[in-house]
Write a protein that holds these residues in place. Structure first.
Motif, PDB file in Angstrom:
ATOM      1  N   TRP A 182       0.980  -1.179   0.011  1.00  0.00           N
ATOM      2  CA  TRP A 182      -0.018   0.089   0.002  1.00  0.00           C
ATOM      3  C   TRP A 182       0.865   1.274   0.103  1.00  0.00           C
ATOM      4  CZ3 TRP A 182      -0.220  -3.436   4.093  1.00  0.00           C
ATOM      5  CH2 TRP A 182       0.541  -2.981   5.237  1.00  0.00           C
ATOM      6  N   GLN A 183       2.124   1.045   0.168  1.00  0.00           N
ATOM      7  CA  GLN A 183       2.930   2.383   0.340  1.00  0.00           C
ATOM      8  C   GLN A 183       3.602   2.811  -1.007  1.00  0.00           C
ATOM      9  OE1 GLN A 183       5.920   2.252   3.331  1.00  0.00           O
ATOM     10  NE2 GLN A 183       4.766   1.643   4.965  1.00  0.00           N
ATOM     11  N   GLY A 184       3.307   3.898  -1.476  1.00  0.00           N
ATOM     12  CA  GLY A 184       3.943   4.450  -2.747  1.00  0.00           C
ATOM     13  C   GLY A 184       3.207   3.871  -3.919  1.00  0.00           C
ATOM     14  N   THR A 185       2.085   3.125  -3.762  1.00  0.00           N
ATOM     15  CA  THR A 185       1.269   2.726  -4.832  1.00  0.00           C
ATOM     16  C   THR A 185      -0.005   3.212  -4.937  1.00  0.00           C
ATOM     17  OG1 THR A 185       0.620   0.821  -3.579  1.00  0.00           O
ATOM     18  CG2 THR A 185       2.594   0.587  -4.808  1.00  0.00           C
ATOM     19  N   THR A 186      -0.799   3.009  -4.080  1.00  0.00           N
ATOM     20  CA  THR A 186      -2.204   3.646  -4.074  1.00  0.00           C
ATOM     21  C   THR A 186      -2.556   4.249  -2.722  1.00  0.00           C
ATOM     22  OG1 THR A 186      -3.410   1.680  -3.243  1.00  0.00           O
ATOM     23  CG2 THR A 186      -3.051   1.623  -5.541  1.00  0.00           C
ATOM     24  N   ASP A 187      -3.602   5.239  -3.022  1.00  0.00           N
ATOM     25  CA  ASP A 187      -3.952   5.994  -1.783  1.00  0.00           C
ATOM     26  C   ASP A 187      -5.371   6.481  -2.032  1.00  0.00           C
ATOM     27  OD1 ASP A 187      -3.686   8.199  -3.196  1.00  0.00           O
ATOM     28  OD2 ASP A 187      -1.800   8.938  -2.491  1.00  0.00           O
ATOM     29  N   ILE A 188      -5.886   7.356  -1.187  1.00  0.00           N
ATOM     30  CA  ILE A 188      -7.308   7.470  -1.279  1.00  0.00           C
ATOM     31  C   ILE A 188      -7.692   8.394  -2.288  1.00  0.00           C
ATOM     32  CG2 ILE A 188      -7.026   9.549   0.306  1.00  0.00           C
ATOM     33  CD1 ILE A 188      -9.945   8.735   1.740  1.00  0.00           C
ATOM     34  N   ILE A 189      -6.500   8.951  -2.731  1.00  0.00           N
ATOM     35  CA  ILE A 189      -6.728   9.805  -4.151  1.00  0.00           C
ATOM     36  C   ILE A 189      -6.597   8.892  -5.355  1.00  0.00           C
ATOM     37  CG2 ILE A 189      -5.991  11.802  -5.649  1.00  0.00           C
ATOM     38  CD1 ILE A 189      -4.970  13.152  -2.822  1.00  0.00           C
ATOM     39  N   SER A 190      -5.707   8.228  -5.329  1.00  0.00           N
ATOM     40  CA  SER A 190      -5.320   7.212  -6.705  1.00  0.00           C
ATOM     41  C   SER A 190      -6.407   6.387  -6.915  1.00  0.00           C
ATOM     42  CB  SER A 190      -3.986   6.739  -6.512  1.00  0.00           C
ATOM     43  OG  SER A 190      -3.937   5.934  -5.613  1.00  0.00           O
ATOM     44  N   ARG A 191      -7.071   5.935  -5.848  1.00  0.00           N
ATOM     45  CA  ARG A 191      -8.173   4.941  -5.951  1.00  0.00           C
ATOM     46  C   ARG A 191      -9.480   5.541  -6.148  1.00  0.00           C
ATOM     47  NH1 ARG A 191      -5.470   2.307  -1.939  1.00  0.00           N
ATOM     48  NH2 ARG A 191      -6.403   3.189  -0.204  1.00  0.00           N
ATOM     49  N   GLY A 192      -9.527   6.873  -6.400  1.00  0.00           N
ATOM     50  CA  GLY A 192     -10.619   7.623  -6.911  1.00  0.00           C
ATOM     51  C   GLY A 192     -11.845   7.923  -5.694  1.00  0.00           C
ATOM     52  N   VAL A 193     -11.442   7.907  -4.513  1.00  0.00           N
ATOM     53  CA  VAL A 193     -12.273   8.025  -3.635  1.00  0.00           C
ATOM     54  C   VAL A 193     -12.608   9.485  -3.228  1.00  0.00           C
ATOM     55  CG1 VAL A 193     -12.984   7.662  -0.783  1.00  0.00           C
ATOM     56  CG2 VAL A 193     -11.484   6.051  -2.365  1.00  0.00           C
ATOM     57  N   ILE A 194     -11.606  10.313  -3.541  1.00  0.00           N
ATOM     58  CA  ILE A 194     -11.758  11.816  -3.403  1.00  0.00           C
ATOM     59  C   ILE A 194     -10.811  12.476  -4.547  1.00  0.00           C
ATOM     60  CG2 ILE A 194     -12.526  12.046  -1.151  1.00  0.00           C
ATOM     61  CD1 ILE A 194      -9.737  12.624  -0.119  1.00  0.00           C
ATOM     62  N   THR A 195     -11.303  13.564  -4.803  1.00  0.00           N
ATOM     63  CA  THR A 195     -10.170  14.214  -5.833  1.00  0.00           C
ATOM     64  C   THR A 195      -9.094  15.038  -5.226  1.00  0.00           C
ATOM     65  OG1 THR A 195     -11.641  16.286  -5.785  1.00  0.00           O
ATOM     66  CG2 THR A 195     -12.482  14.445  -7.276  1.00  0.00           C
ATOM     67  N   LEU A 196      -8.087  15.461  -6.032  1.00  0.00           N
ATOM     68  CA  LEU A 196      -6.875  16.126  -5.440  1.00  0.00           C
ATOM     69  C   LEU A 196      -7.570  17.426  -4.741  1.00  0.00           C
ATOM     70  CD1 LEU A 196      -4.378  16.076  -8.141  1.00  0.00           C
ATOM     71  CD2 LEU A 196      -3.998  15.399  -5.670  1.00  0.00           C
ATOM     72  N   GLU A 197      -8.360  18.138  -5.215  1.00  0.00           N
ATOM     73  CA  GLU A 197      -9.019  19.376  -4.742  1.00  0.00           C
ATOM     74  C   GLU A 197      -9.641  19.055  -3.388  1.00  0.00           C
ATOM     75  OE1 GLU A 197      -9.398  18.259  -7.435  1.00  0.00           O
ATOM     76  OE2 GLU A 197      -8.221  19.633  -8.821  1.00  0.00           O
ATOM     77  N   GLN A 198     -10.384  18.100  -3.218  1.00  0.00           N
ATOM     78  CA  GLN A 198     -11.072  17.901  -2.023  1.00  0.00           C
ATOM     79  C   GLN A 198     -10.211  17.388  -0.892  1.00  0.00           C
ATOM     80  OE1 GLN A 198     -13.448  14.538  -3.581  1.00  0.00           O
ATOM     81  NE2 GLN A 198     -15.256  15.601  -3.391  1.00  0.00           N
ATOM     82  N   ALA A 199      -9.012  16.560  -1.125  1.00  0.00           N
ATOM     83  CA  ALA A 199      -8.102  16.171  -0.365  1.00  0.00           C
ATOM     84  C   ALA A 199      -7.195  17.448   0.029  1.00  0.00           C
ATOM     85  CB  ALA A 199      -7.150  15.379  -1.095  1.00  0.00           C
ATOM     86  N   GLN A 200      -7.003  18.357  -0.752  1.00  0.00           N
ATOM     87  CA  GLN A 200      -6.172  19.543  -0.551  1.00  0.00           C
ATOM     88  C   GLN A 200      -7.150  20.509   0.650  1.00  0.00           C
ATOM     89  OE1 GLN A 200      -3.163  20.556  -1.377  1.00  0.00           O
ATOM     90  NE2 GLN A 200      -3.457  21.910   0.201  1.00  0.00           N
ATOM     91  N   SER A 201      -8.268  20.544   0.379  1.00  0.00           N
ATOM     92  CA  SER A 201      -9.085  21.358   1.244  1.00  0.00           C
ATOM     93  C   SER A 201      -8.971  20.587   2.737  1.00  0.00           C
ATOM     94  CB  SER A 201     -10.792  21.207   0.651  1.00  0.00           C
ATOM     95  OG  SER A 201     -11.420  20.114   0.731  1.00  0.00           O
ATOM     96  N   TYR A 202      -9.131  19.160   2.730  1.00  0.00           N
ATOM     97  CA  TYR A 202      -9.199  18.645   3.977  1.00  0.00           C
ATOM     98  C   TYR A 202      -7.824  18.749   4.764  1.00  0.00           C
ATOM     99  CZ  TYR A 202     -13.461  16.312   2.248  1.00  0.00           C
ATOM    100  OH  TYR A 202     -14.608  16.078   1.767  1.00  0.00           O
ATOM    101  N   LEU A 203      -6.944  18.830   3.923  1.00  0.00           N
ATOM    102  CA  LEU A 203      -5.318  18.950   4.713  1.00  0.00           C
ATOM    103  C   LEU A 203      -5.413  20.279   5.105  1.00  0.00           C
ATOM    104  CD1 LEU A 203      -2.410  18.172   5.106  1.00  0.00           C
ATOM    105  CD2 LEU A 203      -1.970  18.670   2.755  1.00  0.00           C
ATOM    106  N   ASP A 204      -6.088  21.427   4.255  1.00  0.00           N
ATOM    107  CA  ASP A 204      -5.795  22.596   4.740  1.00  0.00           C
ATOM    108  C   ASP A 204      -6.543  22.843   6.155  1.00  0.00           C
ATOM    109  OD1 ASP A 204      -4.527  23.259   2.460  1.00  0.00           O
ATOM    110  OD2 ASP A 204      -6.041  24.296   1.304  1.00  0.00           O
ATOM    111  N   VAL A 205      -7.743  22.479   6.326  1.00  0.00           N
ATOM    112  CA  VAL A 205      -8.504  22.567   7.501  1.00  0.00           C
ATOM    113  C   VAL A 205      -7.903  21.826   8.785  1.00  0.00           C
ATOM    114  CG1 VAL A 205     -10.033  20.645   7.371  1.00  0.00           C
ATOM    115  CG2 VAL A 205     -10.688  22.488   8.597  1.00  0.00           C
ATOM    116  N   TYR A 206      -7.049  20.829   8.378  1.00  0.00           N
ATOM    117  CA  TYR A 206      -6.445  20.238   9.523  1.00  0.00           C
ATOM    118  C   TYR A 206      -5.311  20.942  10.007  1.00  0.00           C
ATOM    119  CZ  TYR A 206      -3.989  16.918  12.176  1.00  0.00           C
ATOM    120  OH  TYR A 206      -3.299  16.010  13.182  1.00  0.00           O
ATOM    121  N   GLN A 207      -4.325  21.543   9.104  1.00  0.00           N
ATOM    122  CA  GLN A 207      -3.132  21.877   9.253  1.00  0.00           C
ATOM    123  C   GLN A 207      -3.399  23.407   9.647  1.00  0.00           C
ATOM    124  OE1 GLN A 207       0.483  20.248   7.059  1.00  0.00           O
ATOM    125  NE2 GLN A 207      -0.537  21.345   5.739  1.00  0.00           N
TER     126      GLN A 207
END
Length: 657
Positions: A182-207
């Motif tokens: 699972w390391q370096g191959t697939t993640d929640i974005i590459s599997r199409g669960v969420i988009t890059l933009e959605q992941a960025q928004s979640y990372l922003d609110v977290y950080q």
């Protein structure tokens, strides 16, 4: 594919298979008469199947025995349907495999087995085979193999070395370059669960917000690309927590993605510090799986020796400084979900905890580290309280317990005095560093002072030599609980923190509500307190929580706390309307509590049995799996039995801090 050539029918294939042993019997006619008519040797008039006309008139059981011909035809029909289903399943899985970049020969072994096997697979075997192919994905499972150990002769190691350091697993050829799939191959974005933009928004609110409530678990700020390359588990945790606090529909699928990723790490031997960070992020905010996550984080942190980094950190090594502060976070999180639930903490008072003050003198320490160490000090005292008083809520306080209790109280006072004035406003979370110290102080005091109610109503409760001490301690417990509730009701800045604070805060708010309502209702004859003032305060709290949670995700723990508190208040005080001010909403600072030694009063236990409200769909919240709002035993020593379906507070033995 499965079966014979494309132009052969299942019936023909079965006949060919039987012909290898003996020719199939020649069936000249089918059985069309029922058993009853055949016994009488009369004509059976059966139009559309059983029952026949004769059996129907006479009320007889009408059955037709299957002939060999009927069995063969039924078997052929079953094989035809099964083959069609398998072809459809393989076609669908082929599309899925192409989407997630699975190997092209995923069905190779199965197809070869099917083509070469002369024995047809029964329905159970086919179903099991299909399930195995669906559930096991080579992109998600790390291959494990047994390995031997070898003795390590380290010339730099002295006779005082750690015993286990003299053995090391023998690494198979090429295994040193192997990483979990699972390391370096697939993640929640590459599997199409969420988009890059959605992941960025979640990372922003977290950080930009959430991470600063927990003294920056992430450490140095990271870009989305850095998080993705560091740990798919950390990314999934951040996305789940971010989606929860932004109240987006992505939360459920991000949550499931994290659970799947965390499960894959259970037996992994190659976890990293970033994986520990991901588990801590989930443990602090995803309360339904908090205990499981922190258990895994403690195990991994000890496996990779985080607790031994303190010595190099004190020498100025930045890498070991980061590892040590992560271990402090694991320590705090572990105590959130162990001491507070009556569970022995998994992290102990070792050298790392003993050198926590010296850690702040290292070259790399910042203000967030000071806030973190203040928590280490609070929980260090809480651990001592836990070990001193235990979890037996039926044992009343005795004279030898009074002095240790007072000393613990003095330690908590000193921690509050040392740290409150040290913290200034934070760029991301305002005055939380200072106000958070006050909240934690009252949480700890409530945990400590609630021991005054242990054994209440039991024989031997409050003997004469400690009667006045217990009255004093009980009074302090009520004041601490009401201080928590007043802080939420009166401080709008604290209200703004609630959609971001770890679930431990929600837990203690809920306990404070239950505590004061029990004291003012069930134990009113034993504890003299202004019940009207307390219920008014709880009424104001409910109104505040309903307002705060109106825009929260329905899966947020505080949403359930607000609903449960409202229901409990209505059952305790039907005359109070939770939406009104209820009579002032505060308990005087000089509120006085005394306890008598009368027998336990008669009380309607059904008053607190509100499981029907919490088992309904409107209160279905998988976050609540770890919580029991009204447990079978608590600090009051009562015998409540309601098991709330979603269980709000996890005091399995005692509602400890």
């Amino acid at each position: 594919m499965i079966g014979s050539s494309a132009d052969s029918t299942p019936g023909m294939a079965l006949r060919e298979q039987l012909a290898a042993d003996r020719p199939p019997p020649e069936i000249t006619r089918k059985i069309t008469a029922c058993v009853a008519c055949r016994k009488q040797k009369i004509k059976c008039n059966m139009r559309d199947g059983p029952p026949c006309i004769r059996c129907k008139k006479r009320g007889l059981s009408c059955t037709v025995n299957k002939s060999l011909q009927m069995i063969l035809e039924s078997d052929a029909d079953w094989k035809t349907r099964t083959e069609a289903r398998l072809r459809s399943l393989e076609a669908a899985l082929g599309k899925v495999a192409g989407h997630v970049s699975m190997p092209a020969d995923i069905f190779g072994d199965y197809s070869a087995e099917a083509d070469g096997d002369d024995e047809p697979m029964d329905e159970t075997r086919q179903s099991a085979s299909a399930s195995a192919r669906i559930s096991v994905s080579p992109t998600q499972v790390e291959k494990h193999s047994p390995h031997n150990f070898e003795i390590v002769m380290d010339p730099d190691s002295g006779p005082a070395a750690i015993p286990g350091s003299v053995v090391s697993p023998v690494v198979a050829l090429g295994d040193e370059h192997h990483r979990p799939a699972w390391q370096g191959t697939t993640d929640i974005i590459s599997r199409g669960v969420i988009t890059l933009e959605q992941a960025q928004s979640y990372l922003d609110v977290y950080q930009n917000r959430l991470d600063h409530f927990l003294y920056r678990i992430m450490g140095d700020r990271k870009s989305l690309g850095q998080v993705r390359s560091a740990s798919p588990l950390l990314l999934a945790a951040i996305c789940a927590v971010g989606a929860l606090h932004l109240a987006t529909p992505d939360f459920d699928k991000c949550y499931q993605e994290f659970v799947s990723a965390a499960a894959a790490h259970t037996f992994s031997r190659r976890n990293t510090v970033d994986d520990i960070r991901g588990l801590c992020v989930a443990a602090f905010w995803l309360s339904g799986i908090s205990w499981t996550c922190i258990g895994a984080a403690v195990r991994i942190s000890t496996e990779i020796q985080l607790h031994r980094s303190i010595f190099k950190a004190l020498s100025g090594d930045r890498t070991h400084y980061l590892r040590t502060r992560l271990y402090y976070l694991v320590y705090v999180c572990d105590h959130h979900f162990s001491v507070a639930y009556g569970r022995p903490p998994m992290t102990r008072q070792d050298d790392t905890i003993g050198h926590s003050s010296a850690f702040l003198d290292t070259a790399h320490a910042v203000e967030d580290d000071a806030r973190l160490i203040s928590q280490v000090h609070f929980w260090s005292v809480a651990s001592q309280i836990y070990e001193t008083f235990g979890i037996d809520v039926e044992r009343p306080l005795t004279l030898p317990m009074i002095e240790p209790l007072r000393r613990f109280s003095i330690k908590l006072d000193a921690i509050r005095a040392d740290w409150t004035e040290r913290f200034a406003a934070n760029e991301y979370v305002g005055n939380y560093p200072r106000k958070g110290v006050g909240l934690h102080y009252h949480f700890a005091k409530l945990y400590l002072y609630s021991t005054a109610f242990r054994g209440i109503g039991q024989p031997g409760f409050k003997p004469p030599d400690v009667a006045s001490d217990i009255d004093e301690i009980a009074n302090s417990a009520v004041l601490s609980a009401t201080a928590i509730l007043r802080a939420v009701v009166q401080d709008t800045e604290i209200q703004g923190y609630l959609n971001g604070l770890p679930t431990y805060f929600d837990l203690m708010i809920a306990f404070a509500v239950v505590f004061v309502l029990k004291v003012s209702t069930k134990y009113a004859p034993l504890v003299r307190v202004d019940a009207g003032e307390i219920r008014g305060l709880v009424s104001d709290l409910v109104a505040t929580l309903k307002n705060v949670t109106s825009g929260m995700h329905p899966r947020h723990l505080l949403v359930s706390v607000a609903r449960g508190a409202e229901t409990l208040l209505e059952r305790c005080s039907p005359e109070f309307n939770a939406g009104s001010s209820g009579g002032g909403g505060s308990v005087p600072a000089n509120a006085h509590v005394t306890m008598a030694s009368q027998p336990q009063p008669t009380f309607d236990e059904g008053l607190y049995n509100i499981s029907s409200e919490w088992n309904g769909a409107s209160f279905d919240n998988f976050f609540m799996g770890e919580f029991d709002f009204l447990s079978t035993q608590d600090a009051m020593g009562d015998s409540f039995q309601p098991e709330w379906g979603d269980r709000l507070m996890g005091y399995q033995q005692t509602p400890q801090m």
